[in-house]
Write an enzyme that holds these catalytic residues in place. Structure first.
Site, PDB file in Angstrom:
ATOM      1  N   HIS A   1      -4.449   2.628  -7.193  1.00 54.52           N
ATOM      2  CA  HIS A   1      -3.247   3.498  -7.557  1.00 54.52           C
ATOM      3  C   HIS A   1      -4.199   4.705  -7.564  1.00 54.52           C
ATOM      4  O   HIS A   1      -5.162   5.118  -7.829  1.00 54.52           O
ATOM      5  CB  HIS A   1      -2.936   3.056  -9.099  1.00 54.52           C
ATOM      6  CG  HIS A   1      -2.385   1.737  -9.003  1.00 54.52           C
ATOM      7  ND1 HIS A   1      -2.615   0.454  -9.753  1.00 54.52           N
ATOM      8  CD2 HIS A   1      -1.252   1.467  -8.582  1.00 54.52           C
ATOM      9  CE1 HIS A   1      -1.782  -0.446  -9.396  1.00 54.52           C
ATOM     10  NE2 HIS A   1      -1.003  -0.037  -8.756  1.00 54.52           N
TER      11      HIS A   1
ATOM     12  N   ASP B   1      -6.309   4.950 -10.613  1.00 52.20           N
ATOM     13  CA  ASP B   1      -7.340   3.871 -10.481  1.00 52.20           C
ATOM     14  C   ASP B   1      -8.679   4.860  -9.824  1.00 52.20           C
ATOM     15  O   ASP B   1      -9.626   4.882 -10.156  1.00 52.20           O
ATOM     16  CB  ASP B   1      -7.153   2.712  -9.393  1.00 52.20           C
ATOM     17  CG  ASP B   1      -6.331   1.673  -9.988  1.00 52.20           C
ATOM     18  OD1 ASP B   1      -6.278   1.691 -11.152  1.00 52.20           O
ATOM     19  OD2 ASP B   1      -5.669   1.183  -9.088  1.00 52.20           O
TER      20      ASP B   1
HETATM   21  C1  XUL Z   1       3.924  -5.122  -9.164  1.00 50.53           C
HETATM   22  C2  XUL Z   1       3.119  -4.964  -8.300  1.00 50.53           C
HETATM   23  C3  XUL Z   1       2.133  -3.989  -8.397  1.00 50.53           C
HETATM   24  C4  XUL Z   1       1.928  -3.365  -6.889  1.00 50.53           C
HETATM   25  C5  XUL Z   1       0.823  -2.358  -7.086  1.00 50.53           C
HETATM   26  O1  XUL Z   1       4.876  -6.082  -9.392  1.00 50.53           O
HETATM   27  O2  XUL Z   1       3.012  -5.971  -7.330  1.00 50.53           O
HETATM   28  O3  XUL Z   1       1.018  -4.556  -8.659  1.00 50.53           O
HETATM   29  O4  XUL Z   1       1.432  -4.149  -6.133  1.00 50.53           O
HETATM   30  O5  XUL Z   1       1.051  -1.181  -7.902  1.00 50.53           O
END
Ligand code: XUL
Ligand code: MN
Length: 344
Positions: free
Chosen positions: A48, A51
């Protein structure tokens, strides 16, 4: 030896807090996670934006790029690549009503700021992929926004990202609900339609998560196959899910082994990975897991994937052809069950 490269995000190892209770394990240091991922055989890390650059709101655009360059050095130290960057548009006070389709113009602008910063970070980390998990993009109150307007806002946001950087690729991770009630982009079919409506469909594709497909009442292998037929499967989030309930992110294959086998099979049969794609995991340890077992769900997922890869290699396509010729689908089904039960 697996022919695939595997990837994982730091959130796959977490402290066990959920909506109903606090953390039950201590938060593991970021570098320690990265080091452990490298030791476990992962090739790439998924991030992210926050992150990669924690407290992103407090830095200037140049400072954010500088922080990303420091992270790149850390990845290089452990021989890891960055697979993608995803703006985390669901945690911030500016995105209570969503990001790109928030009812607040100011908050929509904030969401674009995060999307642009994610692109800047991705470039510094050496990846061209931006993942959009559209967590709050939809409605809690159905009458609060028009689905027509909301869909157009999503297309406009993606177009702005494509314009901001001519090389960047946008990869949507569809999910039908949770935390939102009604999502705007719930399945791979939605992703394909959104892609086709953008200014550069060749740069817009999808990330199929097994659990999300199951939540939509669909078969993950078919969702993968559909995206691959369109040449638009950019990455995957493999995991498992026990039916249509809250998003569980279980270890790959632990609920439905046959469905997991078919995901590995469709990926293998269609050359997934030949253009550098990674097999991404999005798995969560059970809350009951002890500190010393913090990585066990990842180890289990990798082990199950690899065994299923061997099963796919041993799949008897001649027998399959004969069964199809004779319309003996009962025989074919039993063959698959025997293969999975270790009787073939
Ligand atoms: C949520 C999900 C998240 C994304 C990453 O359901 O899958 O973890 O994959 O942000
Ligand atoms: Mn995911």
């Amino acid at each position: 030896m697996s022919k695939f490269k595997f990837s994982v995000g730091p959130w796959n190892v977490h402290s066990g807090a959920d909506s109903y209770g606090p953390a039950v394990r201590s938060e593991i240091d970021f570098e320690e996670k990265i080091k452990k991922f490298a030791e476990m055989g992962f090739s790439a890390i998924q991030f992210h934006d926050d992150d990669a650059v924690p407290n992103i709101n407090y830095y200037t655009e140049e400072e954010i790029k500088g922080k990303a360059r420091e992270l790149k050095k850390l990845l290089d130290k452990y021989g890891l690549a960055a697979e993608f960057v995803a703006p985390r548009l669901w945690m911030d006070g500016h995105t209570i009503d969503g990001g790109f389709m928030s009812t607040s113009k100011e908050d929509r602008e904030y969401a674009m700021w995060r999307a642009y910063r994610s692109i800047d970070i991705a470039k510094e980390l050496g990846t061209d992929m931006i993942v959009l998990w559209l967590a709050r993009e939809g409605t809690l109150c159905a009458e609060s926004k028009s689905p027509v307007w909301a869909t157009k806002m999503l297309i406009e946001a993606i177009n702005k990202m494509l314009e901001y950087d001519p090389k960047i690729r946008v990869c949507i991770e569809p999910k039908p609900n949770e935390p939102i009630d009604r999502s705007i982009c719930g399945t791979m079919g939605h992703v394909m339609a959104i892609s086709a409506a953008t200014i550069d469909p060749s740069r817009v594709g999808g990330n199929l998560e097994s659990a999300h497909a199951t939540l939509a009442g669909l078969d993950p292998a078919h969702e993968i196959g559909f995206a691959m037929a369109m040449g638009k499967l950019m990455t995957v989030h493999l995991n498992d899910q026990n039916g249509i309930k809250y998003d569980q992110d279980k270890s790959f294959g632990v609920e439905n082994l046959r469905a997991a086998f078919n995901q590995v099979k469709v990926l293998k049969e269609n050359g997934y990975g030949e253009n550098g794609e990674c097999v991404g995991l999005d798995v969560k340890a059970m809350r009951t897991t002890r500190e010393e077992d913090s990585y066990k769900h990842l180890q289990n997922s990798l082990a199950i994937f690899r065994v299923l890869e061997e099963k796919v290699d041993r799949f008897d396509y001649d027998f399959q052809r004969k069964c199809v010729e004779n319309r003996d689908f009962e025989g074919l089904e039993m063959y698959v069950m025997k293969l999975l039960m270790g009787m073939e």
